[in-house]
Design an enzyme around this catalytic site. Structure first.
Site, short mmCIF file in Angstrom:
data_model
loop_
_atom_site.label_atom_id
_atom_site.label_comp_id
_atom_site.label_asym_id
_atom_site.label_seq_id
_atom_site.Cartn_x
_atom_site.Cartn_y
_atom_site.Cartn_z
NE ARG A 32 -2.72 -7.52 4.56
CZ ARG A 32 -2.30 -6.13 4.47
NH1 ARG A 32 -2.65 -5.29 3.76
NH2 ARG A 32 -1.02 -6.38 5.03
CB SER B 87 2.98 -4.84 3.87
OG SER B 87 1.78 -4.38 4.47
CG LEU B 88 -1.37 -5.25 -0.63
CD1 LEU B 88 -2.62 -6.07 -0.28
CD2 LEU B 88 -1.91 -3.76 -1.26
CD GLN C 272 -2.96 0.83 2.29
OE1 GLN C 272 -2.96 -0.26 2.87
NE2 GLN C 272 -3.88 1.60 2.73
CG HIS D 79 2.70 -4.32 9.44
ND1 HIS D 79 2.48 -5.50 9.06
CD2 HIS D 79 2.54 -3.67 8.34
CE1 HIS D 79 2.26 -5.68 7.75
NE2 HIS D 79 2.32 -4.55 7.41
CD GLN E 5 1.42 -9.24 5.96
OE1 GLN E 5 0.65 -8.75 6.09
NE2 GLN E 5 2.00 -9.52 4.67
#
Length: 313
Positions: free
Chosen positions: A113, A88-89, A10, A208, A257
């Site tokens: 998500r 991440s994503l 992102q 996170h 995650q």
């Protein structure tokens, strides 16, 4: 030389993203139309014609970056990767690239998500900040001091609350995440400790970090209903920064995650080390070349800072 495919997260979105691929390739149009149908709205209308603010909508941003990344990788003529990773994503895009998830299943997980993260942001408001110019260990130490309300460098300013190191992007570049007051207090302490920069980011949540636990619980329901297959090559996951191939472990790491740090620096270092130490069999030329798929090339910049000698495709 081995091939590593990497995928951004992102923040890499931009107005008009993926339109050139859509216009030029029938396969891209088919994948985009499938995404619109599964999501129940025209994602591509926002991607192609929406403003930067339109693209910041949570339900749009994550599916848009995922879709662009997977389409870009599918259209490339490069052979299959020897290893993959995503920031991440981007880990969801990487899971599609290595065959662990079907495109359609991964898209629905990304959508779930995004919605879970938005709900968590509303329930537990937080923020993030970029920190430049300090060693990883010092940033972690100061965040722990702030969180435990034991930060002598604050000279009486309030500590406490949650603040953690969230993204280890490259040496000297870390993102911290947590409660707004705790992040602000950490920024003050980090600057006093010598950080070149410690500045809040324009985000709506503490990604996170432990504040994302409600999102992790919601996402777990969707992940546990999804089929994970054995990938044809290892994926270096954010949580462990290690090569994983077992579907059960991959699923477990994906569940962790949202509340765990993105260990991008360590992931890239491990990919390079594994390519050079014989872990991939007969790699005659040694080394690994990194190919980034998705909007922008932010990961290439990070990888250069992690290892200036590495080859970029």
């Amino acid at each position: 030389m081995l091939k590593a495919f990497v995928f951004p997260g992102q923040g890499s979105q931009f107005p008009g993203m993926c339109k050139d691929l859509y216009d030029a390739h029938a396969e891209a149009r088919e994948m985009c139309q499938t995404a619109n149908r599964l999501l129940g709205f025209s994602l591509t209308d926002v991607m192609f014609d929406g403003s930067a603010d339109d693209l910041k909508q949570t339900k749009v941003t994550q599916p848009a970056v995922f879709l662009h990344s997977v389409v870009a990788q599918r259209l490339m003529t490069i052979e299959q990767p020897d290893m993959v990773a995503g920031h991440s994503l981007g880990e969801f895009s990487a899971l599609v690239a290595c065959g662990a998830l079907r495109f359609e299943d991964a898209l629905l997980l990304v959508s779930a998500r995004a919605q879970a993260m938005q709900a968590a942001c509303e329930a537990n408001p937080g923020t993030m900040a970029a920190v430049l110019g300090l060693p990883d260990e010092k940033v972690v130490e100061i965040c722990e001091q702030i969180s435990s309300n034991e930060a002598p460098s604050l000279e009486g300013r309030a500590g406490g609350g949650v603040v953690v190191a969230a993204n280890f992007n490259c040496p000297g570049q870390i993102v911290i995440s947590g409660d707004v007051d705790a992040v602000d207090a950490a920024c003050v302490a980090l600057k006093e400790a010598g950080a070149r920069r410690a500045l809040r980011l324009p985000v709506g949540g503490a990604f996170h970090s432990p504040l994302m636990q409600p999102a992790a619980e919601d996402l777990a329901k969707a992940i546990n209903k999804t089929e994970f297959r054995k990938p044809f090559c290892p994926i270096y996951q954010n949580v462990t920064a290690k090569a994983e191939t077992e579907p059960g472990i991959i699923r477990e790491n994906l569940l962790k995650q949202l509340t765990a740090p993105v260990r991008w620096t360590q992931s890239v270092q491990n990919m390079i080390a594994d390519a050079n130490n014989g872990n991939y069999g007969n790699n005659e030329n040694n080394g690994v070349a990194f190919y980034e798929f998705g909007p922008g090339d932010v990961l290439k910049g990070m990888i250069r800072k992690i290892n200036p000698e590495v080859q970029l495709g």
